[in-house]
Design a protein around this motif. Sequence first.
Motif, PDB file in Angstrom:
ATOM      1  N   ASN A 151      10.454   6.196  -2.102  1.00 39.31           N
ATOM      2  CA  ASN A 151      11.117   5.853  -0.850  1.00 39.31           C
ATOM      3  C   ASN A 151      10.188   5.253   0.195  1.00 39.31           C
ATOM      4  OD1 ASN A 151      14.094   6.823  -0.826  1.00 39.31           O
ATOM      5  ND2 ASN A 151      12.991   8.481  -1.853  1.00 39.31           N
ATOM      6  N   PHE A 152       8.949   5.740   0.264  1.00 36.57           N
ATOM      7  CA  PHE A 152       8.122   5.383   1.416  1.00 36.57           C
ATOM      8  C   PHE A 152       6.774   4.741   1.076  1.00 36.57           C
ATOM      9  CE2 PHE A 152      10.750   9.072   2.669  1.00 36.57           C
ATOM     10  CZ  PHE A 152      11.568   8.411   3.585  1.00 36.57           C
ATOM     11  N   LEU A 153       6.278   4.893  -0.138  1.00 37.80           N
ATOM     12  CA  LEU A 153       4.982   4.325  -0.492  1.00 37.80           C
ATOM     13  C   LEU A 153       5.119   3.054  -1.327  1.00 37.80           C
ATOM     14  CD1 LEU A 153       3.041   7.597  -1.411  1.00 37.80           C
ATOM     15  CD2 LEU A 153       3.339   6.531   0.826  1.00 37.80           C
ATOM     16  N   GLU A 154       5.990   3.078  -2.296  1.00 36.38           N
ATOM     17  CA  GLU A 154       6.158   1.927  -3.188  1.00 36.38           C
ATOM     18  C   GLU A 154       6.537   0.645  -2.445  1.00 36.38           C
ATOM     19  OE1 GLU A 154       7.651   1.761  -7.705  1.00 36.38           O
ATOM     20  OE2 GLU A 154       9.252   2.208  -6.264  1.00 36.38           O
ATOM     21  N   PRO A 155       7.334   0.710  -1.358  1.00 37.22           N
ATOM     22  CA  PRO A 155       7.669  -0.538  -0.652  1.00 37.22           C
ATOM     23  C   PRO A 155       6.517  -1.130   0.152  1.00 37.22           C
ATOM     24  CG  PRO A 155       9.319   1.185  -0.238  1.00 37.22           C
ATOM     25  CD  PRO A 155       8.133   1.844  -0.851  1.00 37.22           C
ATOM     26  N   CYS A 156       5.356  -0.456   0.216  1.00 39.53           N
ATOM     27  CA  CYS A 156       4.282  -0.884   1.109  1.00 39.53           C
ATOM     28  C   CYS A 156       3.307  -1.837   0.429  1.00 39.53           C
ATOM     29  CB  CYS A 156       3.541   0.335   1.645  1.00 39.53           C
ATOM     30  SG  CYS A 156       4.564   1.371   2.722  1.00 39.53           S
ATOM     31  N   ASP A 157       2.622  -2.625   1.260  1.00 43.48           N
ATOM     32  CA  ASP A 157       1.633  -3.585   0.791  1.00 43.48           C
ATOM     33  C   ASP A 157       0.225  -3.007   0.785  1.00 43.48           C
ATOM     34  OD1 ASP A 157       3.458  -5.873   0.572  1.00 43.48           O
ATOM     35  OD2 ASP A 157       3.585  -5.718   2.752  1.00 43.48           O
ATOM     36  N   LEU A 158      -0.038  -1.985   1.584  1.00 43.02           N
ATOM     37  CA  LEU A 158      -1.352  -1.341   1.641  1.00 43.02           C
ATOM     38  C   LEU A 158      -1.193   0.023   2.290  1.00 43.02           C
ATOM     39  CD1 LEU A 158      -3.429  -2.574   4.668  1.00 43.02           C
ATOM     40  CD2 LEU A 158      -1.298  -3.723   4.086  1.00 43.02           C
ATOM     41  N   GLY A 159      -2.219   0.873   2.142  1.00 40.22           N
ATOM     42  CA  GLY A 159      -2.099   2.220   2.687  1.00 40.22           C
ATOM     43  C   GLY A 159      -3.438   2.872   2.985  1.00 40.22           C
ATOM     44  N   ILE A 160      -3.397   3.838   3.899  1.00 37.71           N
ATOM     45  CA  ILE A 160      -4.556   4.650   4.262  1.00 37.71           C
ATOM     46  C   ILE A 160      -4.139   6.107   4.177  1.00 37.71           C
ATOM     47  CG2 ILE A 160      -6.312   5.145   5.995  1.00 37.71           C
ATOM     48  CD1 ILE A 160      -5.699   2.446   7.274  1.00 37.71           C
TER      49      ILE A 160
END
Length: 358
Positions: A134-143
């Motif tokens: 729901n919240f991580l897979e749609p993202c382009d980058l992360g910290i």
Amino acid sequence: MTGTESDAFTYNGGIVEPGETQNIRYGISETYLGDPVRIPVTIINGEHPGPTVFLSAAAHGDELNGIEVVREVAHDWNHDDLHGTIVCLPVLNVPGFLAQQRYLPIYDRDLNRSFPGREDSTSAKRMADQIYRNFLEPCDLGIDFHTSTRGRTNMLHVRADMENPEVARLARAFGSNVIISSSGPSGTLRREASEAGAPTITIEMGEAHRFQRHFIDRALEGVMSVFAEYNIHPDDPVKWPGWRTVIDDEKEKTWLRADAGGLVEMHYDRGSLVYEGTPICTITNPFKTENEHVEAPFTGLLVGVLENPVVYPGNPLCHIVELNADTRRALKRDRAHAETEGDVQPPGYVGTPEPTDQ
């Protein structure tokens, strides 16, 4: 996601339109009584197109510094000129956070070894699956923010797979002095997200069970620098930390471990520069009749040190990374400048012996 127009952010059960901010309590599991286990999520979707970035903390429930970093970005920063979307997840491991313990209090599972999760597997992997899809897979980058485990403390540093060019770009953009290169264990959020195409880094800082303002403020500077690098906040500057070392060789870092049980007196704090042969700590028995001096195997920086002063043989004492002569000179220039400017340095930054570097 990037494009000519800003897109809505969607998750199972909701949508966040461009220019909108939502605070969500999202159900990822159920308690023994059938009550929902819900994680707090804030999604800020800018009016301008740009990347989607997640900020996550407390995958280990007692690691608190990152919680305040994520909350302040979500609720205290001005995002009027936001280009892209920020997904803020201040407490991933809600059961662990409520119990104030590292692991999920459900068969002691480690949530940060359970990503990307699986909807028909263990309780930990089911929670990880809900968070990830729901919240991580749609993202382009992360910290992903962490602290040391209970009884130890870390100086602020980045852990990242520097063999991956996109991850390396993100790691350098954060602006820390020390980057430790590794892909990370299987099941960790940063490894699984990076391998799926969303470069992700881990920030290690401080100790468990507390807010430490110095680390929080430095991490906020790092987030601002990342947002500048990726034009999420286009008007902010990218940070240069003054000096940097990337540790990518197993010979350049080591955990020093106790060879005897006893009580430990640390002679240096995290962030100290120690020279080869310098006694870092002393282990004594209750009568102080037997002393074991633990010496630095090479000249380097203490990235992590023991805080709980009791050990069994084999327990970790400190994490040391090797610094070459050029990096040592840059480090000392940077700290001398900070002292001249009146900046407050964390403990361990002064009182280190300084033989002439060759």
